[in-house]
Write an enzyme that holds these catalytic residues in place. Sequence first.
Site, short mmCIF file in Angstrom:
data_model
loop_
_atom_site.label_atom_id
_atom_site.label_comp_id
_atom_site.label_asym_id
_atom_site.label_seq_id
_atom_site.Cartn_x
_atom_site.Cartn_y
_atom_site.Cartn_z
N HIS A 127 0.87 -1.18 0.00
CA HIS A 127 0.00 0.00 0.00
C HIS A 127 0.90 1.22 0.00
O HIS A 127 1.68 1.43 0.92
CB HIS A 127 -0.92 0.02 1.22
CG HIS A 127 -1.92 1.13 1.18
ND1 HIS A 127 -3.19 0.96 0.66
CD2 HIS A 127 -1.83 2.44 1.57
CE1 HIS A 127 -3.85 2.11 0.74
NE2 HIS A 127 -3.04 3.02 1.29
N CYS A 128 0.77 2.03 -1.04
CA CYS A 128 1.69 3.16 -1.24
C CYS A 128 1.05 4.46 -0.77
O CYS A 128 0.05 4.90 -1.35
CB CYS A 128 2.08 3.27 -2.71
SG CYS A 128 3.25 4.60 -3.04
N PRO A 129 1.59 5.10 0.26
CA PRO A 129 1.02 6.38 0.73
C PRO A 129 1.22 7.51 -0.26
O PRO A 129 0.47 8.49 -0.26
CB PRO A 129 1.77 6.64 2.04
CG PRO A 129 3.07 5.89 1.90
CD PRO A 129 2.75 4.69 1.08
N ASN B 280 -1.67 6.99 -2.41
CA ASN B 280 -2.88 6.74 -1.63
C ASN B 280 -3.71 5.61 -2.23
O ASN B 280 -4.92 5.71 -2.38
CB ASN B 280 -3.73 8.02 -1.53
CG ASN B 280 -4.83 7.90 -0.48
OD1 ASN B 280 -4.66 7.20 0.51
ND2 ASN B 280 -5.95 8.56 -0.70
#
Length: 314
Positions: free
Chosen positions: A104-106, A109
């Site tokens: 999950h890539c911040p 998002n």
Amino acid sequence: VVCLVAYHIFFMLFIWSYWKTIFTLPMNPSKEFHLSYSDKESLEREPRGESQQEVLRRAAKDLPIYTRTMSGAIRYCDRCHLVKPDRCHHCSICDKCILKMDHHCPWVNNCVGFSNYKFFLLFLAYSLLYCLFIAATDLQYFIKFWTNGLPDTQAKFHIMFLFFAAAMFSVSLSSLFGYHCWLVSKNKSTLEVFRAPIFRHRTDKNGFSLGFSKNLRQVFGDEKKYWLVPVFSSLGDGCSFPTCLVNQDPEQASTPGALNSTSKNENHLFPAKPLRDSQSHLLTDTPSWSETSGKAEKGKVGMSNPALTMENET
């Protein structure tokens, strides 16, 4: 004029791939992996043990799944109420199971998985080219800044900041892009690097690697004209994946796929559950999927898919 054209090409490709990475919804397991209402009731009603094994065994017997939990159980998500397909994981941030989840890539998002992994790679590639282009074209003015060759205005500080920002982003992006290029070449996800996939027979960190060429095609597709364009062209549906050569499970000696075996220590194709049409041709292009073995092998079929013990995994 050449610099302006090149700049806007890199910029547009960067924005396009970034947009696709952000707004492409992660794919979830298809309905066939969800437990029926009766199976869910049975699973909740029965105590842990053989009775729950039977429920999961019945639900997963016709599904193309080969990976297990660390204890050898079928991978089951008690939040989504489904049997997890291979390489699928539950994202605690999105609160749903994501097909071929990488992370999950911040920064975008969004979950990076089967549906947008190609877009994420192109985003890294074009953002790296964009930063390198800016640093390269700004370098001569950056040198003049330190040699007092620029007019004494506020603009010279903008040039210094621009060069430092582009150079630092280039360094960080190059390491991240190089890492994901290595993952593609080995057909691994970030999660699979930290915890290798566990098949029924044993843990196999290269269980999904088919060789460099096929690994590349699995992400970018067969048509090279689409490789550098942020349009979806990955092979398969994200629910089933061809596997490399692994050791035949000795428990399967009585199955049709093992009748032609001359030794239980030989390498054979992992159980040939039905694969989607867009993936199956990957298995027939060359006589071997193994990156280290030069021997040609034929596919074996008829592997059963029993559950051992149920382990809820999120």
